[in-house]
Design an enzyme around this catalytic site. Structure first.
Site, short mmCIF file in Angstrom:
data_model
loop_
_atom_site.label_atom_id
_atom_site.label_comp_id
_atom_site.label_asym_id
_atom_site.label_seq_id
_atom_site.Cartn_x
_atom_site.Cartn_y
_atom_site.Cartn_z
N LYS A 129 0.79 -1.03 0.14
CA LYS A 129 -0.03 0.22 0.02
C LYS A 129 0.78 1.42 0.28
CE LYS A 129 -4.40 -1.99 2.29
NZ LYS A 129 -4.11 -2.74 2.17
N ARG B 196 -5.49 -8.53 -9.64
CA ARG B 196 -6.47 -9.89 -10.43
C ARG B 196 -8.36 -9.52 -10.96
NH1 ARG B 196 -9.94 -9.97 -5.64
NH2 ARG B 196 -8.74 -9.11 -4.03
N HIS C 266 -14.89 -4.54 6.82
CA HIS C 266 -13.97 -3.90 5.15
C HIS C 266 -14.12 -4.54 4.32
CE1 HIS C 266 -12.18 -0.90 8.24
NE2 HIS C 266 -12.15 -1.76 9.14
N GLU D 209 -3.61 7.54 7.54
CA GLU D 209 -4.30 8.06 5.72
C GLU D 209 -5.69 8.91 6.70
OE1 GLU D 209 -6.20 5.92 4.03
OE2 GLU D 209 -4.33 5.43 2.25
#
Length: 667
Positions: free
Chosen positions: A116, A291, A235, A200
């Site tokens: 990430k 993917r 999530h 973030e």
């Protein structure tokens, strides 16, 4: 084009790939664990090879074994599906070294987008919008604390290498940061072997909007529009739709172009998904999944394209079949993920045998992607997804109506599922009004997960009628075996000379006893529940587990599945579970048994509470079995003496094996 491919996966995605390959005239090789020897994907493939025991680390994650199978069977390419090895750069590299095509992106793209932090640094250089945050390599707490202050609370602490919500914490004040960082690092290290974090800005009510991209080896790249995946729990996505509702067309275009720019920044090839958070007109890159996504069917439904076919053609070196200006979309599609899980217990996975599995009929509007059949088992070893239900129509309201109807028609008995929960989302006024964001489920939890209600009278009546009809059929069969087929005794219609006849049943609704009285009225009945007013019942019929009857003037169709004393009733999507409290039936069940107590599910023996020769009373706990983080107590069905204990604490057991043998005492 390839002549033969290997699918390095299982379940519905393996079946999905096999269908497209078969349509294209490509032979397929399935791999399977010992637990999946009779699985649907194994039966569908042209060839199948066992690659190890049930645990994924000993089978589906053994890239070396899978590559050896590919070489032995002559497979020219490997499709990894999603999960397992699909985003494993090491496996992709091993394929390249072995001369087998990996149907996926280049190795460097997998590696970069798998981090990430690194991916966001690269996206910043490509001018892809990012949520304000810190993606640096300095993981000292003082640096993280200073960066959090710069960003401004609340902040989101995330594992750099992870996904699925692992290693993620929302921090609303500076005093909470230290504990959140320590906890996220521990979880990230355990899950991914990497405890590096990023920070973030936490968006209060964002939507999760993702773009399907496709690139080829000739420098072409397109986006196939967007999907909204905002409805999530822990999530993880629950219901997805395409296109994302209520977005300006200019915003859709800018997001699509940004997604293609992100893909080209890593020289991407094949199918990929660029995920964004959207709030107040702004969108921000989260990550790229290198993917095919679980939710790709909704994109297929609105574009009319087969994305697996595109994957195979691009992997074989062909150019993209269409350019951006040739791509069009039509209508609206939803996908609902049907899981064996208990929403009332924080979505704890459930396991067991699928006693009844009847999906709605497929059509232009309804599609079902699955990897299991009626009679199969959902085990502790793999993801408990039963199916993906995909619906399509010309507009969102029409598609949503079809989703509600299809969910109500879906029949699953044998495991606890989230079907009713999905139906509650699809029917919620806020969902219909597109008042959605990633906090939708938590905000509406009380509506979506109400406390269990008492079983409705209609379901009790249906269960009772089913029990009566089955017993009547058994009695008639016994009489036919030894009587003249014209005998009046074969009528078994409850007639008695000079008196009214009735039939009493006691059903347990959880801990509550419910009394049902069935009064015979010629060929029809009257039903009274819990001593209430008797209602007329006419036109009763039972076939293949489906009971039809007119109850108090209303035609009712109910699916009734009975296993032993347990009864499940499905009416209009509502599932009711009851237990027949009948001493004669219980005695017959025990008398008919061998005294062998079997494992109701695969699991691990936690404790053995008895030893051979020990006397036990009815209901006494004999053994504790753990499966899917739940403990199941094996109890004595009647008083008796334990004559054998076949397993010890720590042993792994399969469903149906004999755990103990009990010599039941004579009454």
């Amino acid at each position: 084009m390839f002549d033969k491919i290997l699918i390095a996966n299982r379940g519905e995605i393996a079946c999905r790939v096999i269908r497209t390959a078969r349509r294209m005239g490509i032979r397929t090789v399935a791999v399977h664990s010992e637990a999946d020897a009779k699985a649907m994907h194994v039966q569908m493939a042209d060839e199948a090879v066992c690659i190890g025991p049930a645990p994924v680390g000993e089978s589906y994650l053994r890239g070396d074994v899978i590559l050896d199978v590919a070489k032995r069977t002559g497979a020219q390419a490997i499709h990894p599906g999603y999960g397992f090895l699909s985003e494993n750069a090491g496996f992709a590299a091993a394929c390249a070294e072995a001369g087998v095509v990996f149907i996926g992106p280049p190795i460097d793209a997998i590696r970069v987008m798998g981090s990430k932090a690194e991916s966001k640094r690269l996206m910043a250089n490509a001018d892809v919008p990012l949520v304000p945050g810190y993606h640096g390599t300095d993981q000292d707490f003082a640096t993280l604390s200073a960066e959090a202050e710069r960003i401004g609370y609340p902040v989101l602490v995330k594992a750099s290498a992870g996904g699925g919500g692992k290693g993620m914490r929302v921090v609303r004040a500076a005093a909470e940061l230290a504990d959140a960082v320590a906890g996220a690092q521990r979880e990230a290290k355990a899950a991914f072997g990497d405890d590096s974090l990023l920070l973030e800005k936490y968006l209060a009510r964002p939507r999760h909007v993702e773009i399907q991209v496709f690139c080829d080896t000739h420098g072409n790249g397109v986006y196939l529009f967007e999907r909204d995946c905002s409805v999530q729990r822990r999530h993880q996505k629950v219901i997805e739709e395409a296109p994302a509702p209520d977005l300006p067309d200019d915003l859709r275009r800018r997001m699509g172009e940004a997604a293609v720019a992100a893909a080209k920044a890593v020289s991407y090839v094949g199918a990929g998904t660029v995920e964004f958070l959207y709030e107040d007109g702004g969108f921000y890159f989260i990550e790229m999944n290198t993917r095919l996504q679980v939710e790709h069917p909704v994109t297929e439904k609105i574009t009319g394209l087969d994305l697996v076919e595109w994957q195979l053609r691009v992997a074989a070196g062909s150019e993209l079949p269409l350019r951006q200006d040739q791509l069009t979309r039509r209508g609206h599609a939803f996908e609902a993920r049907l899981y064996a899980e208990d929403p009332q217990r924080d979505f704890l996975p459930a396991i067991g045998r699928l006693l009844r599995l009847r999906p709605p009929s497929e059509s232009e509007h309804v599609r079902v992607d699955t990897g299991v059949r009626e009679g199969d088992s959902v085990t502790m070893f793999y993801d408990p997804m039963i199916a993906k239900l995909i619906v399509w129509d010309e507009d969102r309201d029409s598609a949503l109506r079809r989703l509600r109807v299809a969910l109500a028609e879906y029949e699953v008995v044998g495991v606890t599922t989230n079907v009713a929960f999905l139906g509650a989302i699809a029917g919620h006024p806020a969902f219909r009004a597109v008042e959605i964001d990633t906090g939708f489920i938590e905000r509406h939890r009380a509506d979506l997960l109400p406390p269990p209600a008492p079983v409705a009278d209609r379901a009790l009546a249906a269960a009772s009628l089913s029990v009566l009809l089955k017993r009547r059929e058994e009695a008639q069969a016994a009489l036919r075996a030894r009587s003249d087929r014209h005998s009046p005794w074969l009528l078994a219609n409850g007639w008695r000379l000079n008196e009214e006849n009735h039939y009493d049943l006691r059903l347990m609704d959880g801990e509550t006893a419910r009394e049902v009285t069935l009064h015979f009225r010629g060929d029809d009945y009257e039903v009274a529940v819990d001593g209430g007013h008797a209602i007329p019942v006419a036109g009763v019929a039972l076939a293949d587990g489906v009971l039809t009857a007119t109850l108090d003037g209303m035609r009712t169709r109910a699916t009734v599945v009975q296993q032993g004393l347990d009864i499940t009733v499905l009416i209009d999507g509502a599932v009711s579970r009851l237990t027949l409290d009948d001493p004669s039936a219980r005695a017959a069940e025990q008398e008919g048994g061998s005294g062998r107590l079997t494992a109701p599910m695969p699991g691990t023996v936690v404790r053995v509470l008895v030893e051979p020769g020990q006397s036990v009373e009815a209901g006494a706990p004999l053994m504790l079995l753990e499966a899917m983080k739940m403990e199941h107590t094996i109890k004595a069905p009647a008083a008796g003496i334990v004559s054998a204990v076949n397993f010890s604490a720590g042993d792994q057991v399969s469903e149906g094996v004999d755990l103990l043998v009990l010599d039941i005492a004579e009454a």
